[in-house]
Design a protein around this motif. Structure first.
Motif, short mmCIF file in Angstrom:
data_model
loop_
_atom_site.label_atom_id
_atom_site.label_comp_id
_atom_site.label_asym_id
_atom_site.label_seq_id
_atom_site.Cartn_x
_atom_site.Cartn_y
_atom_site.Cartn_z
N PHE A 11 42.36 -1.27 67.71
CA PHE A 11 43.51 -0.55 67.17
C PHE A 11 44.35 -1.46 66.26
CE2 PHE A 11 43.11 2.60 70.78
CZ PHE A 11 42.87 3.67 69.95
N VAL A 12 44.54 -2.70 66.69
CA VAL A 12 45.32 -3.65 65.87
C VAL A 12 44.60 -3.90 64.55
CG1 VAL A 12 46.16 -6.02 65.72
CG2 VAL A 12 46.46 -4.72 67.83
N ALA A 13 43.27 -4.09 64.61
CA ALA A 13 42.51 -4.35 63.38
C ALA A 13 42.57 -3.15 62.43
CB ALA A 13 41.06 -4.69 63.74
N ILE A 14 42.44 -1.94 62.99
CA ILE A 14 42.50 -0.74 62.15
C ILE A 14 43.90 -0.58 61.57
CG2 ILE A 14 42.38 1.78 62.20
CD1 ILE A 14 40.11 1.55 64.19
N LEU A 15 44.94 -0.89 62.36
CA LEU A 15 46.31 -0.83 61.85
C LEU A 15 46.49 -1.78 60.68
CD1 LEU A 15 49.26 0.15 62.15
CD2 LEU A 15 49.62 -1.75 63.76
N PHE A 16 45.92 -2.96 60.79
CA PHE A 16 46.02 -3.95 59.70
C PHE A 16 45.31 -3.42 58.44
CE2 PHE A 16 44.27 -7.73 57.50
CZ PHE A 16 45.48 -8.36 57.17
N MET A 17 44.15 -2.79 58.62
CA MET A 17 43.43 -2.24 57.46
C MET A 17 44.20 -1.08 56.85
SD MET A 17 39.47 -2.45 58.74
CE MET A 17 38.86 -2.15 57.11
N PHE A 18 44.84 -0.27 57.67
CA PHE A 18 45.68 0.81 57.16
C PHE A 18 46.84 0.25 56.33
CE2 PHE A 18 44.68 4.28 60.57
CZ PHE A 18 43.42 4.41 60.02
N ALA A 34 34.81 1.04 56.27
CA ALA A 34 35.24 -0.25 56.81
C ALA A 34 35.89 -0.10 58.17
CB ALA A 34 36.20 -0.92 55.82
N THR A 35 36.78 0.88 58.31
CA THR A 35 37.44 1.08 59.59
C THR A 35 36.47 1.57 60.66
OG1 THR A 35 38.16 3.27 58.82
CG2 THR A 35 39.75 1.48 58.67
N THR A 36 35.50 2.38 60.27
CA THR A 36 34.48 2.82 61.22
C THR A 36 33.65 1.64 61.70
OG1 THR A 36 34.36 4.98 60.12
CG2 THR A 36 32.54 4.40 61.58
N ILE A 37 33.34 0.73 60.78
CA ILE A 37 32.61 -0.48 61.16
C ILE A 37 33.42 -1.29 62.17
CG2 ILE A 37 31.88 -2.74 60.30
CD1 ILE A 37 30.85 -1.32 57.80
N VAL A 38 34.74 -1.40 61.94
CA VAL A 38 35.60 -2.12 62.87
C VAL A 38 35.56 -1.46 64.25
CG1 VAL A 38 37.99 -2.71 63.44
CG2 VAL A 38 37.12 -3.07 61.12
N ALA A 39 35.59 -0.12 64.28
CA ALA A 39 35.54 0.59 65.56
C ALA A 39 34.25 0.28 66.31
CB ALA A 39 35.67 2.09 65.33
N PHE A 40 33.14 0.30 65.60
CA PHE A 40 31.86 0.04 66.26
C PHE A 40 31.64 -1.44 66.53
CE2 PHE A 40 30.93 4.30 64.57
CZ PHE A 40 30.47 4.88 65.74
N ALA A 41 32.38 -2.30 65.84
CA ALA A 41 32.26 -3.74 66.11
C ALA A 41 32.73 -4.07 67.51
CB ALA A 41 33.06 -4.53 65.08
N SER A 42 33.54 -3.19 68.11
CA SER A 42 34.00 -3.43 69.48
C SER A 42 32.82 -3.45 70.46
CB SER A 42 35.00 -2.36 69.91
OG SER A 42 34.38 -1.08 69.97
N LEU A 43 31.71 -2.84 70.08
CA LEU A 43 30.55 -2.79 70.96
C LEU A 43 29.76 -4.09 70.95
CD1 LEU A 43 29.25 0.77 69.99
CD2 LEU A 43 30.74 0.16 71.90
N VAL A 44 29.95 -4.90 69.92
CA VAL A 44 29.15 -6.11 69.77
C VAL A 44 29.48 -7.14 70.84
CG1 VAL A 44 28.63 -8.01 68.18
CG2 VAL A 44 28.86 -5.69 67.31
N VAL A 45 30.67 -7.06 71.44
CA VAL A 45 31.07 -8.04 72.44
C VAL A 45 30.78 -7.57 73.85
CG1 VAL A 45 32.87 -8.97 70.96
CG2 VAL A 45 33.44 -7.12 72.54
N SER A 46 29.99 -6.49 73.99
CA SER A 46 29.80 -5.88 75.30
C SER A 46 28.96 -6.74 76.24
CB SER A 46 29.12 -4.51 75.15
OG SER A 46 27.80 -4.67 74.66
#
Length: 865
Positions: free
Chosen positions: A708-715, A371-383
């Motif tokens: 980073f904020v989204a991953i922090l929330f998931m953590f 899930a967190t890896t998906i969030v990291a790669f989701a940052s590319l979708v807005v490029s």
């Protein structure tokens, strides 16, 4: 996993391993049939920023000036450039090239009209009589050589100034069907953005998009075949000259070729090397085959899905295969190591129970890593760049595929694998990861100090990071395309096209005076009569002298046609274009510059004097169509009242920084030359790629904070503690920053190929930290002793992290053997990301946990070790 869910998984999957393995075999085989449909898309459209207003203008200019792509062949003869033994084979090669499908014309030194061999008059040009060419045996070769190497039209375009190299320009036909589909698609999309489409428009858009996608694939295949044919023909003439093939179509074809080759060759090599590393680590066939088979199954399913959906990979999104392999391998190794750990604790226990316990203990951390890896790669979708968006979505879907595949394949393969020799727990030295624990235990302060110093170096490195894209840097110096691009830049005027389009000022506000009326007689070879005076001083003349209909130019048959001359064919317009042309030509980053100023300079040479109004009128109106098509039409639009300066920019220039260069040019034209900002337009592939880079950089930097904020929330959801979540995130932030910092220090730019590295680092790094902290929580509950827990975690989960890192690092090191530099960078940066992530997870993370004690106080009595 809740008890009912675990029971259902046990009942449905683990109790029927053979059935599930057969089902997976059937599924994998089914998707494997779609692999042949996978295509690589390296079209210019796939590398441009959709929604960019400059893109629409770029296409508009291409349509207005009928711009064609071209392939350049450099011809460096083994004799004199204009010797018969050079010109004859060049002519034969040109004829062969003209016969190729998709070629509109071929231009060589043999074909172009010669204006100074000997010098002709302006009336000779306007008469329509054929001009001399090198194809005519009577043409003076000495004069022709001088003209080709000094002419403002031909020098550094068709012949180098030193006369050692000539160029053969192969112009490609415009694909009007493809372009019309593109324009229809864009019109319907703009209409959709402004309002809701009707049912008929929705259907039309779907049909156009499907047709455009099909035509793009077919056009790429045709272009690839055409480039191969051009190369083949050029190779046949290697006995007469040294030849290199270049141009943007060549860059595209070679990028696809290198990426396709790397996927096949290095993909297989990486898997083979990973298998060897696993064999060294585990020393059992089953623990080699189970991860490899699982990874291959997940990759085949995902790649087959791409083929079935016609979801095309590009030179950017093709990296998803390697990254997905890392994630799939990590999942498999974590499951295997956990199972072996349980087996070591209870060798005589029930096989099924061990597998069930393995799944139960690993599902939660593996789910959150996915899930967190998906969030990291989701940052590319807005490029905004479609290949980068596709990379983000491919990773998202790929993780959603390999996660269930791993939790089906690994447990079922363990259950179904034939029993081997009895498990024998070997007494060996402590694993290497224990040394990391000891360093953290005895030198924790130094770990924090070293991390702080690394943070400072990271900040310094990031400050040195540049956003740049040099296509020549993608290829090794030994490759043909690299050598050809160097030769084009050094001898034949540059590689990357830039257009500067200037619209005329508001003519109603300009104080014009006399305009000449020119009459050309059809049977006369003399200079046309001048019926009124030429431009007066400072070009100021009255409206009465101009007249309502401009000035008259007579044509054959006694008929006369009135026309209003363009501003760009006035003295004022000519001076402005000369100033722009000369400034652009003076820049060290530019090569060949062509514009109306070029023909003005030629006319000045021919008449031996400054150009007056008559000559300007003749150039605009009375040149023969072939001369006009070569010297005027590419640089002037009567309908739009604009002038176009075409520039070839030096791809090899070390001083070229695209964004700074474009800003410098615009600023000079507005502030120094006095043009209004709305008059100046910069376009061309140089502008398009720069816009892509700047947009990617802004989108990635701006979204990193949100990620980073989204991953922090998931953590926080996973660990139920803000401080523990923040501690877990810290090594990831340092690892991501460190990779970017290293890029800045060693001079690797952020370009369209490396811009995704931040998301990759985050996607890899969070996995290690989640697994470690999740195990730390479980182990800490045993004795509430932070240091003892750290040692146990390094001995257990630490080994899984270490095994994964070693396997991937050794496997991906093979990418350094590629001839495609982005593949080398990707391999090295991936290795760096893996190493920094595991060191952060095994040294900085445990030290932060021990120092800040986020799980609460230790037990009052610490048991002796």
């Amino acid at each position: 996993m809740s008890t009912p869910s675990l029971q259902a998984y046990d009942r449905i999957v683990l109790r029927h391993p053979i059935v599930w393995l057969l089902l997976m075999l059937f599924i994998v085989a089914g998707f494997a049939t779609q692999l042949e449909k996978i295509t690589l898309d390296a079209s210019a459209d796939s590398l441009l920023l959709q929604g960019d207003p400059s893109l629409e203008y770029f296409r508009e200019i291409g349509r207005e000036y009928n711009s064609e792509d071209f392939v350049l062949i450099t011809w460096q003869p083994k004799s004199d450039l204009l010797a018969p033994e050079s010109l004859a084979p060049m002519g034969r090669m040109a004829e062969e090239l003209r016969q190729l499908p998709g070629v509109s014309s071929v231009v060589t030194v043999l074909d172009v009209p010669l204006l100074e061999s000997p010098r002709v008059s302006l009336s000779d040009i306007t008469s329509g009589e054929p001009l001399a060419t090198l194809s005519d045996p009577a043409t003076d070769r000495g004069l022709a050589f001088k003209e080709l190497t000094t002419s403002p039209i031909y020098a550094n375009l068709l012949a180098s100034q030193d006369g050692s190299i000539s160029a053969v320009q192969v112009n490609l036909k415009r694909n009007e069907y493809h372009n019309n589909l593109l324009y229809q698609r864009e019109d319907l999309r703009k209409k959709r953005d402004g309002q809701e489409l009707s049912i008929s428009d929705q259907k039309a858009l779907a049909e156009v998009e499907a047709a455009y996608k099909l035509e793009t694939a077919q056009a790429l295949a045709r272009d690839e075949a055409l480039v191969a044919s051009v190369r083949g023909i050029a190779a046949d003439y290697g006995q007469y000259a040294d030849l290199f093939v270049g141009g943007l179509p060549m860059i595209t074809a070679d990028m696809v070729s290198f990426v396709r080759s790397d996927l096949k060759l290095f993909g297989t090599s990486i898997l083979g090397i990973m298998a060897l590393v696993l064999a060294v680590i585990f020393r059992r066939v089953r623990w080699v085959m189970i991860p490899i088979v699982t990874c291959l199954s997940g990759l085949v399913i995902m790649l087959g899905l791409l083929g079935a959906l016609d979801w095309r990979m590009t030179v950017i999104s093709s990296n998803f295969v390697a990254v997905l392999l890392i994630i799939a391998m990590s999942l498999s190794i974590h499951l295997v190591v956990r199972y072996r750990e349980l087996h070591g604790h209870d060798p005589e226990g029930d096989l099924h129970d061990r597998v069930l316990t393995t799944v139960q203990t690993m599902l939660v951390p593996c789910f959150f890593t996915g899930a967190t890896t998906i969030v990291a790669f989701a940052s590319l979708v807005v490029s905004g760049l479609q290949p980068v968006i596709d990379f983000g979505w491919m990773m998202t879907v790929g993780i959603a595929v390999v996660l269930p595949v791993s939790f089906i394949m690994v447990p079922c393969l363990i259950l179904a694998w034939p029993k081997g020799r009895p498990f024998k727990r070997l007494v060996t030295r402590p694993p290497l990861t224990i040394h990391f624990a000891r360093i953290t235990d005895h030198h924790g302060g130094m770990v924090l100090v070293a991390s702080g110093l690394l943070l400072l170096l990271t900040v310094y490195g990031i400050s040195k990071l540049v956003v740049e894209n040099r296509f020549i840097d993608y290829f090794h110096e030994s490759t043909e395309i690299y050598q050809g691009m160097v030769l084009l830049d050094e001898k034949l005027g540059g590689t990357i096209p830039l257009d500067i389009v200037i619209t005329a000022p508001n003519l109603d506000a300009l104080p014009f005076v006399v305009a000449p009326s020119v009459s050309t007689q059809p049977d006369s070879q003399s200079t046309p009569e001048v019926e009124s005076s030429t431009f007066a001083e400072e070009d100021e003349f009255s409206d009465d002298d101009w007249g309502d209909d401009g000035f008259d130019v007579g044509f054959s048959g006694g008929q006369e046609e009135s026309f209003i001359p363009s501003y760009w064919f006035s003295q004022a317009g000519m001076r402005e274009l000369d100033a722009v042309h000369n400034y652009i030509d003076s820049l060290p980053e530019t090569g060949k510059v062509l514009s109306l100023s070029t023909i003005f300079e030629v006319v000045k040479t021919l008449i031996g004097d400054d150009i007056g109004g008559v000559e300007l009128a003749l150039v605009e109106k009375s040149l023969p169509e072939d001369i006009k098509g070569m010297m005027v039409d590419p640089y002037f639009s009567k309908a739009r009242e604009e002038a176009r300066i075409t520039v070839r920019v030096m791809e090899t220039s070390k001083s070229l920084h695209r964004d700074e260069f474009l800003t410098q040019v615009r600023t000079h034209l507005v502030n120094e030359l006095g043009f209004e900002p709305e008059q100046v337009h910069l376009t061309g592939m140089l502008v398009m790629y720069n816009n892509v880079l700047q947009s990617l950089f802004r989108s990635q930097i701006l979204t990193l904070g949100a990620v980073f904020v989204a991953i922090l929330f998931m953590f926080m959801i996973l660990f139920r503690s803000f401080w523990l979540a923040l501690i877990t995130l810290t090594p990831n932030m340092l690892a991501a920053g460190m990779v970017l910092g290293v890029m800045g220090v060693v001079g690797i730019p952020l370009d369209i190929m490396t811009i995704t590295i931040a998301a990759i680092v985050l996607g890899i790094g969070v996995d290690d930290c989640i697994h470690y902290v999740h195990r730390f929580e479980k182990e800490f509950a045993v004795d509430r002793d932070y240091r003892a827990t750290m040692y146990r975690c390094h001995h257990s989960i630490g080994r899984a992290l270490y095994y994964t890192t070693v396997t991937v690092v050794v496997g991906f090191s093979v990418l350094t053997l590629s001839n495609f530099n982005p593949s080398i960078y990707f391999g090295l940066l991936t290795v760096l990301a893996m190493v920094t992530a595991v060191i952060g997870a095994l040294m900085l993370l445990p030290q932060l946990i021990v120092a800040f004690k986020p799980l609460g106080p230790e037990a009052e009595l610490r048991p002796d070790e």
